[in-house]
Write a protein that holds these residues in place. Structure first.
Motif, mmCIF file in Angstrom:
data_model
loop_
_atom_site.group_PDB
_atom_site.id
_atom_site.type_symbol
_atom_site.label_atom_id
_atom_site.label_comp_id
_atom_site.label_asym_id
_atom_site.label_seq_id
_atom_site.Cartn_x
_atom_site.Cartn_y
_atom_site.Cartn_z
ATOM 1 N N MET A 1 -7.698 -9.207 -31.334
ATOM 2 C CA MET A 1 -7.838 -7.838 -30.970
ATOM 3 C C MET A 1 -8.592 -7.061 -32.059
ATOM 4 N N GLU A 2 -8.307 -7.449 -33.313
ATOM 5 C CA GLU A 2 -8.986 -6.786 -34.416
ATOM 6 C C GLU A 2 -10.499 -7.021 -34.351
ATOM 7 N N ILE A 3 -10.859 -8.187 -33.872
ATOM 8 C CA ILE A 3 -12.282 -8.518 -33.783
ATOM 9 C C ILE A 3 -12.956 -7.591 -32.773
ATOM 10 N N ILE A 4 -12.290 -7.341 -31.671
ATOM 11 C CA ILE A 4 -12.867 -6.474 -30.635
ATOM 12 C C ILE A 4 -12.986 -5.052 -31.162
ATOM 13 N N LEU A 5 -11.947 -4.566 -31.845
ATOM 14 C CA LEU A 5 -11.983 -3.207 -32.376
ATOM 15 C C LEU A 5 -13.077 -3.064 -33.427
ATOM 16 N N SER A 6 -13.219 -4.052 -34.264
ATOM 17 C CA SER A 6 -14.251 -3.962 -35.277
ATOM 18 C C SER A 6 -15.646 -4.022 -34.644
ATOM 19 N N PHE A 7 -15.784 -4.817 -33.575
ATOM 20 C CA PHE A 7 -17.078 -4.893 -32.871
ATOM 21 C C PHE A 7 -17.409 -3.554 -32.222
ATOM 22 N N VAL A 8 -16.405 -2.903 -31.607
ATOM 23 C CA VAL A 8 -16.609 -1.611 -30.956
ATOM 24 C C VAL A 8 -16.948 -0.561 -32.004
ATOM 25 N N GLU A 9 -16.238 -0.550 -33.125
ATOM 26 C CA GLU A 9 -16.518 0.435 -34.172
ATOM 27 C C GLU A 9 -17.935 0.259 -34.716
ATOM 28 N N ALA A 10 -18.357 -0.994 -34.848
ATOM 29 C CA ALA A 10 -19.685 -1.250 -35.398
ATOM 30 C C ALA A 10 -20.779 -0.862 -34.408
ATOM 31 N N ASN A 11 -20.512 -0.938 -33.123
ATOM 32 C CA ASN A 11 -21.541 -0.657 -32.109
ATOM 33 C C ASN A 11 -21.212 0.575 -31.275
ATOM 34 N N ILE A 12 -20.429 1.478 -31.793
ATOM 35 C CA ILE A 12 -20.021 2.663 -31.047
ATOM 36 C C ILE A 12 -21.204 3.499 -30.607
ATOM 37 N N VAL A 13 -22.240 3.540 -31.414
ATOM 38 C CA VAL A 13 -23.426 4.324 -31.065
ATOM 39 C C VAL A 13 -24.069 3.761 -29.801
ATOM 40 N N TRP A 14 -24.170 2.453 -29.703
ATOM 41 C CA TRP A 14 -24.794 1.840 -28.516
ATOM 42 C C TRP A 14 -23.928 2.033 -27.272
#
Length: 168
Positions: A1-14
């Protein structure tokens, strides 16, 4: 789950850009539908003029009345045409037969003829053309109800019998 949250935070602009693009697309589609709806509403209101569509009711009643009048006119025309055609057909000379024959031996060919023309009541004419060396002579005899008052040649009698017997 942490991986998904970190991926979303990193690509929030997109992700936000994608959501914004979808929002703009939906807004464009909404505007297009509103324009179409407005045109349709204007057409509907023009069609349903008056209170509760009363104008439409009058239009339909007027159309039904015109259809009934046209049907009456069509029936009158049918009766007229049927009577006229029947009368003209019965009075027309449509029963007919022609017989060519050689009136004089040695003339070389069947140059003479008998032609019978009759209507539905067997009234009409017998036309007899007799050809000889000096020329031709045409005789017309009147036929009433299948009979002729003048004396008939054998050829005329034969053709008259054949035409009277015709059934169309």
């Amino acid at each position: 789950m942490e991986i998904i949250l970190s991926f979303v935070e990193a690509n929030i602009v997109w992700f936000m850009a994608g959501v914004l693009a979808l929002l703009i697309l939906f807004c464009i589609l909404l505007v297009m539908n509103l324009v179409k709806f407005k045109k349709l509403r204007r057409r509907y209101e023009a069609f349903m003029q008056g209170q509760d569509g009363k104008a439409l009711e009058y239009v339909l009643a007027d159309c039904a009345e015109k259809v009934n009048l046209n049907q009456d006119e069509v029936q009158n025309l049918k009766r007229y045409v049927a009577g006229t055609v029947e009368r003209k057909v019965n009075n027309s000379l449509y029963k007919s037969k022609m017989l060519r024959y050689n009136a004089f031996e040695g003339m070389g060919g069947d140059l003479s003829f008998v032609w019978v023309l009759l209507d539905d009541g067997n009234n009409g004419y017998i036309l007899n053309n007799i050809h000889n060396r000096e020329g031709g002579y045409m005789y017309a005899k009147i036929v009433k109800e299948g009979n002729c008052e003048q004396r008939l040649s054998p050829e005329e009698e034969q053709v008259l019998r054949d035409v009277v017997a015709q059934r169309l």
